[in-house]
Design a protein around this motif. Structure first.
Motif, PDB file in Angstrom:
ATOM      1  N   LEU A   1       0.819  -1.202   0.000  1.00  0.00           N
ATOM      2  CA  LEU A   1       0.000   0.000   0.000  1.00  0.00           C
ATOM      3  C   LEU A   1       0.864   1.269   0.000  1.00  0.00           C
ATOM      4  N   PRO A   2       0.882   2.006  -1.103  1.00  0.00           N
ATOM      5  CA  PRO A   2       1.585   3.294  -1.085  1.00  0.00           C
ATOM      6  C   PRO A   2       0.722   4.319  -0.341  1.00  0.00           C
ATOM      7  N   LEU A   3       1.337   5.103   0.520  1.00  0.00           N
ATOM      8  CA  LEU A   3       0.545   6.069   1.299  1.00  0.00           C
ATOM      9  C   LEU A   3      -0.130   7.094   0.384  1.00  0.00           C
TER      10      LEU A   3
ATOM     11  N   LYS B   1      -0.581   8.223  -4.023  1.00  0.00           N
ATOM     12  CA  LYS B   1      -0.354   7.771  -5.412  1.00  0.00           C
ATOM     13  C   LYS B   1       0.971   8.311  -5.952  1.00  0.00           C
ATOM     14  N   LYS B   2       1.447   9.409  -5.330  1.00  0.00           N
ATOM     15  CA  LYS B   2       2.731   9.977  -5.772  1.00  0.00           C
ATOM     16  C   LYS B   2       3.881   8.999  -5.536  1.00  0.00           C
ATOM     17  N   LEU B   3       3.640   8.025  -4.647  1.00  0.00           N
ATOM     18  CA  LEU B   3       4.727   7.084  -4.304  1.00  0.00           C
ATOM     19  C   LEU B   3       4.641   5.781  -5.097  1.00  0.00           C
ATOM     20  N   ASN B   4       3.715   5.763  -6.072  1.00  0.00           N
ATOM     21  CA  ASN B   4       3.468   4.517  -6.815  1.00  0.00           C
ATOM     22  C   ASN B   4       4.728   3.899  -7.418  1.00  0.00           C
ATOM     23  N   GLU B   5       5.566   4.735  -8.008  1.00  0.00           N
ATOM     24  CA  GLU B   5       6.710   4.193  -8.736  1.00  0.00           C
ATOM     25  C   GLU B   5       7.597   3.341  -7.818  1.00  0.00           C
ATOM     26  N   SER B   6       7.886   3.880  -6.633  1.00  0.00           N
ATOM     27  CA  SER B   6       8.746   3.130  -5.704  1.00  0.00           C
ATOM     28  C   SER B   6       7.993   1.952  -5.087  1.00  0.00           C
ATOM     29  N   ALA B   7       6.709   2.184  -4.753  1.00  0.00           N
ATOM     30  CA  ALA B   7       5.937   1.101  -4.108  1.00  0.00           C
ATOM     31  C   ALA B   7       5.760  -0.070  -5.071  1.00  0.00           C
ATOM     32  N   GLU B   8       5.621   0.237  -6.350  1.00  0.00           N
ATOM     33  CA  GLU B   8       5.468  -0.849  -7.332  1.00  0.00           C
ATOM     34  C   GLU B   8       6.717  -1.735  -7.371  1.00  0.00           C
ATOM     35  N   LYS B   9       7.863  -1.114  -7.070  1.00  0.00           N
ATOM     36  CA  LYS B   9       9.107  -1.912  -7.040  1.00  0.00           C
ATOM     37  C   LYS B   9       9.063  -2.903  -5.868  1.00  0.00           C
ATOM     38  N   VAL B  10       8.516  -2.429  -4.740  1.00  0.00           N
ATOM     39  CA  VAL B  10       8.382  -3.322  -3.579  1.00  0.00           C
ATOM     40  C   VAL B  10       7.424  -4.469  -3.928  1.00  0.00           C
ATOM     41  N   PHE B  11       6.319  -4.128  -4.615  1.00  0.00           N
ATOM     42  CA  PHE B  11       5.357  -5.157  -5.042  1.00  0.00           C
ATOM     43  C   PHE B  11       6.047  -6.190  -5.947  1.00  0.00           C
ATOM     44  N   ALA B  12       6.853  -5.671  -6.911  1.00  0.00           N
ATOM     45  CA  ALA B  12       7.528  -6.574  -7.857  1.00  0.00           C
ATOM     46  C   ALA B  12       8.480  -7.509  -7.116  1.00  0.00           C
TER      47      ALA B  12
ATOM     48  N   ASP C   1      -3.880   1.156  -4.046  1.00  0.00           N
ATOM     49  CA  ASP C   1      -3.541   2.571  -3.798  1.00  0.00           C
ATOM     50  C   ASP C   1      -4.800   3.425  -3.697  1.00  0.00           C
ATOM     51  N   ARG C   2      -5.962   2.773  -3.462  1.00  0.00           N
ATOM     52  CA  ARG C   2      -7.207   3.534  -3.442  1.00  0.00           C
ATOM     53  C   ARG C   2      -7.823   3.654  -2.051  1.00  0.00           C
ATOM     54  N   GLY C   3      -8.169   4.877  -1.645  1.00  0.00           N
ATOM     55  CA  GLY C   3      -8.843   5.116  -0.368  1.00  0.00           C
ATOM     56  C   GLY C   3      -7.854   5.423   0.739  1.00  0.00           C
ATOM     57  N   THR C   4      -8.401   5.725   1.915  1.00  0.00           N
ATOM     58  CA  THR C   4      -7.512   6.049   3.036  1.00  0.00           C
ATOM     59  C   THR C   4      -6.764   4.787   3.457  1.00  0.00           C
ATOM     60  N   ILE C   5      -5.650   4.976   4.144  1.00  0.00           N
ATOM     61  CA  ILE C   5      -4.840   3.817   4.542  1.00  0.00           C
ATOM     62  C   ILE C   5      -5.631   2.922   5.513  1.00  0.00           C
ATOM     63  N   GLY C   6      -6.427   3.574   6.391  1.00  0.00           N
ATOM     64  CA  GLY C   6      -7.248   2.808   7.342  1.00  0.00           C
ATOM     65  C   GLY C   6      -8.227   1.901   6.607  1.00  0.00           C
TER      66      GLY C   6
ATOM     67  N   PRO D   1      -2.498 -11.561   5.960  1.00  0.00           N
ATOM     68  CA  PRO D   1      -1.833 -11.480   7.271  1.00  0.00           C
ATOM     69  C   PRO D   1      -0.926 -10.265   7.459  1.00  0.00           C
ATOM     70  N   PHE D   2      -0.386  -9.698   6.342  1.00  0.00           N
ATOM     71  CA  PHE D   2       0.534  -8.559   6.499  1.00  0.00           C
ATOM     72  C   PHE D   2       0.254  -7.495   5.437  1.00  0.00           C
ATOM     73  N   CYS D   3       0.423  -6.238   5.851  1.00  0.00           N
ATOM     74  CA  CYS D   3       0.387  -5.135   4.891  1.00  0.00           C
ATOM     75  C   CYS D   3       1.714  -4.388   4.987  1.00  0.00           C
ATOM     76  N   VAL D   4       2.184  -3.969   3.829  1.00  0.00           N
ATOM     77  CA  VAL D   4       3.423  -3.201   3.766  1.00  0.00           C
ATOM     78  C   VAL D   4       3.062  -1.813   3.252  1.00  0.00           C
ATOM     79  N   THR D   5       3.304  -0.803   4.060  1.00  0.00           N
ATOM     80  CA  THR D   5       2.959   0.555   3.638  1.00  0.00           C
ATOM     81  C   THR D   5       4.226   1.343   3.285  1.00  0.00           C
ATOM     82  N   TYR D   6       4.173   1.909   2.104  1.00  0.00           N
ATOM     83  CA  TYR D   6       5.303   2.723   1.625  1.00  0.00           C
ATOM     84  C   TYR D   6       4.902   4.177   1.789  1.00  0.00           C
ATOM     85  N   ASP D   7       5.656   4.926   2.613  1.00  0.00           N
ATOM     86  CA  ASP D   7       5.271   6.319   2.870  1.00  0.00           C
ATOM     87  C   ASP D   7       6.370   7.280   2.418  1.00  0.00           C
ATOM     88  N   PHE D   8       6.182   8.575   2.725  1.00  0.00           N
ATOM     89  CA  PHE D   8       7.170   9.552   2.237  1.00  0.00           C
ATOM     90  C   PHE D   8       8.539   9.340   2.880  1.00  0.00           C
ATOM     91  N   ASP D   9       8.556   8.881   4.142  1.00  0.00           N
ATOM     92  CA  ASP D   9       9.846   8.611   4.793  1.00  0.00           C
ATOM     93  C   ASP D   9      10.609   7.492   4.079  1.00  0.00           C
TER      94      ASP D   9
END
Ligand SMILES: Nc1ncnc2c1ncn2[C@@H]1O[C@H](COP(=O)(O)OP(=O)(O)OP(=O)(O)O)[C@@H](O)[C@H]1O
Length: 465
Positions: free
Chosen positions: A378-380, A382-393, A405-410, A422-430
């Motif tokens: 889950l990218p925090l 949509k601006k982070l999609n490019e990097s988060a997609e690498k984590v997905f790959a 990447d749709r809706g609030t993180i909650g 069982p697990f979610c990986v969130t990619y944020d600005f940090d």
């Protein structure tokens, strides 16, 4: 929380586990299709069975046999002559029923303790019970049944271009017979010595009189069967061994002791060739139902095939320098039934609100090895999609992952809870700076920060089974 079958059926359809079959044509009675999540869950269940019963097991090997078999197979196995259920019609509403099931349901609804299992009753005993207790038709409530007659459950079809008796073939009603007829082949090619087992996962077909309870009883279903061949005299020991092994397999995948019971068949219920049979039952929302039948079948099956085929199916024990027909222990599990049990066991509605802010979280607490989606990425933003997609790959090379990447993180966490991820990986600005992501655990809802480089090592242990 009340766990009803209606709720499970509805949730299964809404989330993509199981849909009614041929739905756009109004369905076909009691057929079901596994959806995008259901196929993953069922494959994981079959994989977990194969892993423990075949791959890691020092005794066992697998096969995958044809569904259509020489009809002599079914003469030898007894299915053509005796694979039938007691059928009874209501003369008023013309519904058809299995007499034994009507009696079981009536007894359960009215708190009547049956001394022996109805499975072992004669037709006369069933008729007497129905008369004595004035059992009504479950459909119309009247009391006007036909006599009980035996209905053969084999599906028949024709092989080749002419539809005549000599081309009649049957859809297998169990996978076991493919194993028995290949006993000699497998023993030779695997160079296994007794004791050893042969396992198989595949479709079976039974023209059930009253399918129902969702995927619990259907006419087309999958089985996971093991035929374990051992020396006569050691069979009861092995029977106990496999009984425990099957029980432990369920427990290790998250079935709780209090939703499962082992029911030993009483002598009247035992098949005439069996020295012992135990059903492992699960407490479904509709009551206790058989998941797994574990039977000591003695040398009945190999003996019958030897007799009907005229082939020598004995085993030569070179240590003892003697020939014998091995005895067989058969643990037979329905893939669809056990998937349904895992769905029912894992479903939960958790109250995690406060009086001021009520909140109910629906969640499937699947064992991580069974969960259809292992990791939500889950990218925090949509601006982070490019990097988060690498984590997905990176993660999807090993695990079935879902990218959202749709809706609030909650809301996204809740969506993953609802399908049992069982697990979610969130990619944020940090993450752009520290190359770490937040990993959130479905059950504890706790979060920890993990370096992207270390994710593979971090997850490697989490899905072990
Ligand atoms: N119609 C069916 N639909 C789904 N699974 C089935 C069906 N029939 C059998 N199975 C599965 O295969 C396993 C082994 O089959 P077995 O012949 O022992 O069942 P059974 O005793 O005839 O079952 P039941 O009494 O429920 O009809 C069962 O424990 C069950 O998990």
């Amino acid at each position: 929380m009340e766990k009803t079958m209606d709720k499970i059926v509805q949730v299964a359809k809404a989330r993509g586990f199981v849909y009614p079959g041929s739905e756009i044509y109004g369905g076909l009675a009691n057929t079901w299709d596994y959806g995008n999540l259901g196929v993953e869950l069922k494959n994981n269940v079959k994989r977990a069975w194969w892993k423990k019963f075949i791959q890691e097991n020092p005794y066992n090997v697998g096969v995958d046999c044809a569904i259509l078999m020489n009809p002599q197979t079914w003469v030898a196995s007894g299915h053509l002559g005796g694979f039938s259920d007691p059928l009874m019609d209501c003369k008023e509403c013309h519904e058809r029923f299995r007499a034994d099931k009507i009696i079981e349901d009536f007894a359960q609804d009215n708190g009547i303790e049956l001394e022996t299992s109805v499975d072992g009753w004669t037709n006369e005993q069933m008729v007497d019970f129905i008369k004595e207790h004035n059992v009504p038709c479950p459909s119309c409530g009247k009391h006007n049944f036909t006599d009980i007659r035996q209905f053969n459950l084999m599906f028949k079809t024709f092989q080749g271009v002419t539809e005549d008796a000599k081309n009649t073939v049957y859809l297998r009603p169990e996978t076991a017979q493919g194993i028995f007829v290949n006993f000699k082949n497998v023993q030779r090619t695997s160079r296994k010595k007794i004791p050893f087992g042969i396992g198989q996962v595949g479709k079976s077909f039974r023209n059930e009189i009253t399918p129902g309870n969702f995927t619990f009883r259907t006419r087309e279903f999958e089985q996971m069967e093991l035929e374990f061949f051992c020396e006569p005299g050691t069979d009861l020991e092995w029977f106990k061994y496999w009984r425990g092994f099957c029980r432990d397999w369920l427990i290790s995948l998250g079935i709780k002791e209090d939703e499962m019971r082992l029911r030993d068949h009483d002598p009247a219920e035992l098949a005439f060739y069996s020295k012992g049979t135990t059903d492992i039952e699960f407490l479904f929302p509709f009551g206790w139902g058989e998941l797994w039948g574990i039977a000591d079948r003695t040398d009945y099956d190999l003996g019958r095939h030897q007799e009907v085929s005229g082939q020598d199916l004995t085993y030569f024990d070179d240590q003892k320098n003697e020939k014998y027909l091995p005895y067989v222990i058969e643990p037979s599990l329905g893939a669809d039934r056990v998937v349904l049990a895992f769905l029912c066991a894992a479903y939960d509605e958790e109250d995690i609100g406060t009086p001021e802010k009520p909140d109910v979280r629906t969640v499937f607490h699947f064992h991580p090895a069974l969960a259809p989606v292992k990791i939500g990425v889950l990218p925090l933003s949509k601006k982070l999609n490019e990097s988060a997609e690498k984590v997905f790959a990176q993660l999807s090379k090993t695990y079935n992952c879902e990218y959202d990447d749709r809706g609030t993180i909650g809301k996204r966490y809740r969506r993953q809870d609802e399908i049992g991820t069982p697990f979610c990986v969130t990619y944020d600005f940090d993450s752009e700076e520290d190359h770490c992501v937040t990993v959130r655990d479905r059950d504890t809802m706790e979060q920890e920060r993990i370096a992207i480089d270390e994710l593979d090592a971090y997850f490697a242990k989490k899905f072990e089974f």
